[in-house]
Enzyme design. Structure first.
Site, PDB file in Angstrom:
ATOM      1  N   VAL A 168      19.240  -4.712   4.188  1.00 24.76           N
ATOM      2  CA  VAL A 168      20.299  -4.653   3.117  1.00 24.76           C
ATOM      3  C   VAL A 168      21.585  -4.704   3.524  1.00 24.76           C
ATOM      4  O   VAL A 168      21.883  -4.337   4.748  1.00 24.76           O
ATOM      5  CB  VAL A 168      20.119  -3.583   2.321  1.00 24.76           C
ATOM      6  CG1 VAL A 168      18.716  -3.421   1.481  1.00 24.76           C
ATOM      7  CG2 VAL A 168      20.311  -2.280   2.877  1.00 24.76           C
ATOM      8  N   ASP A 216      20.859   3.090   7.409  1.00 20.42           N
ATOM      9  CA  ASP A 216      22.420   2.856   7.714  1.00 20.42           C
ATOM     10  C   ASP A 216      22.521   1.339   8.001  1.00 20.42           C
ATOM     11  O   ASP A 216      21.668   0.499   7.823  1.00 20.42           O
ATOM     12  CB  ASP A 216      22.892   3.852   8.859  1.00 20.42           C
ATOM     13  CG  ASP A 216      22.230   3.576  10.208  1.00 20.42           C
ATOM     14  OD1 ASP A 216      21.542   2.327  10.370  1.00 20.42           O
ATOM     15  OD2 ASP A 216      22.390   4.131  11.273  1.00 20.42           O
ATOM     16  N   ASP A 264      16.682   0.063  11.921  1.00 16.10           N
ATOM     17  CA  ASP A 264      15.875   1.449  12.157  1.00 16.10           C
ATOM     18  C   ASP A 264      16.691   2.538  12.867  1.00 16.10           C
ATOM     19  O   ASP A 264      16.013   3.132  13.819  1.00 16.10           O
ATOM     20  CB  ASP A 264      14.357   0.851  12.885  1.00 16.10           C
ATOM     21  CG  ASP A 264      13.840  -0.281  11.981  1.00 16.10           C
ATOM     22  OD1 ASP A 264      13.852  -0.017  10.868  1.00 16.10           O
ATOM     23  OD2 ASP A 264      13.281  -0.929  12.643  1.00 16.10           O
ATOM     24  N   ASN A 269      13.788   4.084   4.351  1.00 12.46           N
ATOM     25  CA  ASN A 269      12.916   2.908   4.899  1.00 12.46           C
ATOM     26  C   ASN A 269      11.745   3.710   5.650  1.00 12.46           C
ATOM     27  O   ASN A 269      12.156   4.933   6.274  1.00 12.46           O
ATOM     28  CB  ASN A 269      13.732   2.120   5.757  1.00 12.46           C
ATOM     29  CG  ASN A 269      13.120   0.877   5.989  1.00 12.46           C
ATOM     30  OD1 ASN A 269      11.977   0.490   5.507  1.00 12.46           O
ATOM     31  ND2 ASN A 269      13.520  -0.231   6.796  1.00 12.46           N
ATOM     32  N   THR A 270      10.675   3.111   5.776  1.00  9.39           N
ATOM     33  CA  THR A 270       9.815   3.502   6.785  1.00  9.39           C
ATOM     34  C   THR A 270       9.475   2.427   7.868  1.00  9.39           C
ATOM     35  O   THR A 270       9.444   1.116   7.564  1.00  9.39           O
ATOM     36  CB  THR A 270       8.445   3.805   6.048  1.00  9.39           C
ATOM     37  OG1 THR A 270       7.351   3.923   6.660  1.00  9.39           O
ATOM     38  CG2 THR A 270       7.999   2.984   4.763  1.00  9.39           C
ATOM     39  N   HIS A 271       9.341   3.008   9.112  1.00  9.43           N
ATOM     40  CA  HIS A 271       9.169   2.046  10.099  1.00  9.43           C
ATOM     41  C   HIS A 271       7.788   2.390  10.806  1.00  9.43           C
ATOM     42  O   HIS A 271       7.758   3.664  11.147  1.00  9.43           O
ATOM     43  CB  HIS A 271      10.536   2.223  11.218  1.00  9.43           C
ATOM     44  CG  HIS A 271      10.251   1.437  12.512  1.00  9.43           C
ATOM     45  ND1 HIS A 271      10.286   0.052  12.160  1.00  9.43           N
ATOM     46  CD2 HIS A 271      10.333   1.729  13.523  1.00  9.43           C
ATOM     47  CE1 HIS A 271      10.018  -0.535  13.446  1.00  9.43           C
ATOM     48  NE2 HIS A 271      10.217   0.609  14.265  1.00  9.43           N
ATOM     49  N   THR A 285       0.818  -1.069  -0.102  1.00  7.06           N
ATOM     50  CA  THR A 285      -0.042  -0.113   0.004  1.00  7.06           C
ATOM     51  C   THR A 285       0.892   1.160  -0.049  1.00  7.06           C
ATOM     52  O   THR A 285       0.395   2.209  -0.620  1.00  7.06           O
ATOM     53  CB  THR A 285      -1.014   0.245   1.102  1.00  7.06           C
ATOM     54  OG1 THR A 285      -0.349   0.003   2.451  1.00  7.06           O
ATOM     55  CG2 THR A 285      -2.030  -1.347   1.094  1.00  7.06           C
ATOM     56  N   ASN A 286       2.034   1.396   0.628  1.00  3.78           N
ATOM     57  CA  ASN A 286       3.024   2.352   0.428  1.00  3.78           C
ATOM     58  C   ASN A 286       3.551   2.553  -0.934  1.00  3.78           C
ATOM     59  O   ASN A 286       3.688   3.565  -1.449  1.00  3.78           O
ATOM     60  CB  ASN A 286       4.257   2.286   1.443  1.00  3.78           C
ATOM     61  CG  ASN A 286       3.851   2.545   2.955  1.00  3.78           C
ATOM     62  OD1 ASN A 286       3.513   3.458   3.326  1.00  3.78           O
ATOM     63  ND2 ASN A 286       3.429   1.462   3.758  1.00  3.78           N
TER      64      ASN A 286
HETATM   65  C1  GRF Z   1       4.205  -0.834   6.661  1.00  5.56           C
HETATM   66  O1  GRF Z   1       3.732  -0.421   8.032  1.00  5.56           O
HETATM   67  C2  GRF Z   1       5.893  -0.684   6.851  1.00  5.56           C
HETATM   68  O2  GRF Z   1       6.140   0.014   7.709  1.00  5.56           O
HETATM   69  C3  GRF Z   1       5.970  -2.141   7.580  1.00  5.56           C
HETATM   70  O3  GRF Z   1       5.054  -3.045   6.811  1.00  5.56           O
HETATM   71  C4  GRF Z   1       4.039  -2.215   6.353  1.00  5.56           C
HETATM   72  C5  GRF Z   1       3.995  -2.483   4.930  1.00  5.56           C
HETATM   73  O4  GRF Z   1       2.706  -2.011   4.386  1.00  5.56           O
HETATM   74  N1  GRF Z   1       7.417  -2.580   7.888  1.00  5.56           N
HETATM   75  P1  GRF Z   1       2.513  -2.209   2.852  1.00  5.56           P
HETATM   76  O5  GRF Z   1       3.193  -3.470   2.153  1.00  5.56           O
HETATM   77  O6  GRF Z   1       3.070  -1.058   2.163  1.00  5.56           O
HETATM   78  O7  GRF Z   1       0.895  -2.120   2.716  1.00  5.56           O
END
Ligand code: GRF
Length: 206
Positions: free
Chosen positions: A98, A146, A150, A112-114, A18-19
């Site tokens: 990675v 890095d 996270d 990266n998104t956490h 979804t991201n």
């Molecule tokens: C996100 O919350 C991301 O931060 C985590 O897994 C989720 C991924 O969601 N690691 P999607 O695959 O983008 O829907």
């Protein structure tokens, strides 16, 4: 009239994507300043890859199990990403760390998104760990990758309230809504304005 250059994004996914979809949708507007040129994954058969295919974006998959060791997997991933000449690599729900080759090649431009407010609750279970701890506010963090888990310089964060009746899933879904908006806004700014990193401080501008 000359047009502004468009930043090339390679997005890495492991799940529902979804991201990734939020980025694909944003990139459909030429004024966004970025374009998803390829999507990579560490597994087959995921909705993230299907989203890329529906959008006509090339995909590649490197499964850890198909390589003799982690270093070989990392080298193969690095080569595939490099072949698409990215300006930025975005890990969007990519559930692997990675390695050295990858960071030597792309370090400083891997995002990266956490789904937690760093430095709280790093690792694979950010929403569950926040819920178990009993925090009232959690959220999401966009950071420059890095070699830690996270731990990289923070680009942006968004706060999300924890509700008394939250489950891990309901909390994670609320976080993901904030995460998608944070990702789209900040990747766009990084693409259009550039950014610098000094003493862990990420600032927009060239
Ligand atoms: C996100 O919350 C991301 O931060 C985590 O897994 C989720 C991924 O969601 N690691 P999607 O695959 O983008 O829907």
């Amino acid at each position: 009239m000359p047009t502004a250059p468009t930043a090339r994004l390679v997005v890495l996914v492991s799940g529902s994507g979804t991201n990734l979809q939020a980025l694909l949708d944003a990139c459909a507007d030429p004024s966004y300043g970025a374009s998803v040129v390829a999507v990579g994954a560490d597994r087959d058969g995921i909705e993230g890859l299907a989203r890329a295919e529906r959008a006509g974006v090339p995909t590649f998959v490197h499964r850890l199990a198909d390589h003799p060791d982690r270093a070989a997997w990392d080298a193969a991933l690095t080569a595939s990403v490099a072949s698409h000449e990215p300006d930025l690599v975005v890990c969007a729900g990519f559930m692997k760390l990675v390695g050295r080759d990858f960071l030597d090649r792309f370090g400083g431009r891997v995002l990266n998104t956490h789904p937690a407010l760093s430095p709280s609750f790093p690792g694979m279970h950010g929403p569950a760990d926040a819920l178990a701890y009993g925090v009232k506010v959690t959220g999401c963090t966009l950071f420059v990758v890095d070699d830690g888990v996270d731990t990289g310089p923070i680009v942006a964060q968004a706060a999300v309230e924890v509700h008394d009746d939250d489950t891990v899933d309901s909390l994670h879904e609320r976080i993901k809504t904030a995460e998608r908006a944070m990702l789209v806004e900040n990747v766009g700014r990084m693409a259009r304005e550039g950014f610098t990193i000094t003493d862990r401080k990420v600032r927009f501008g060239r």
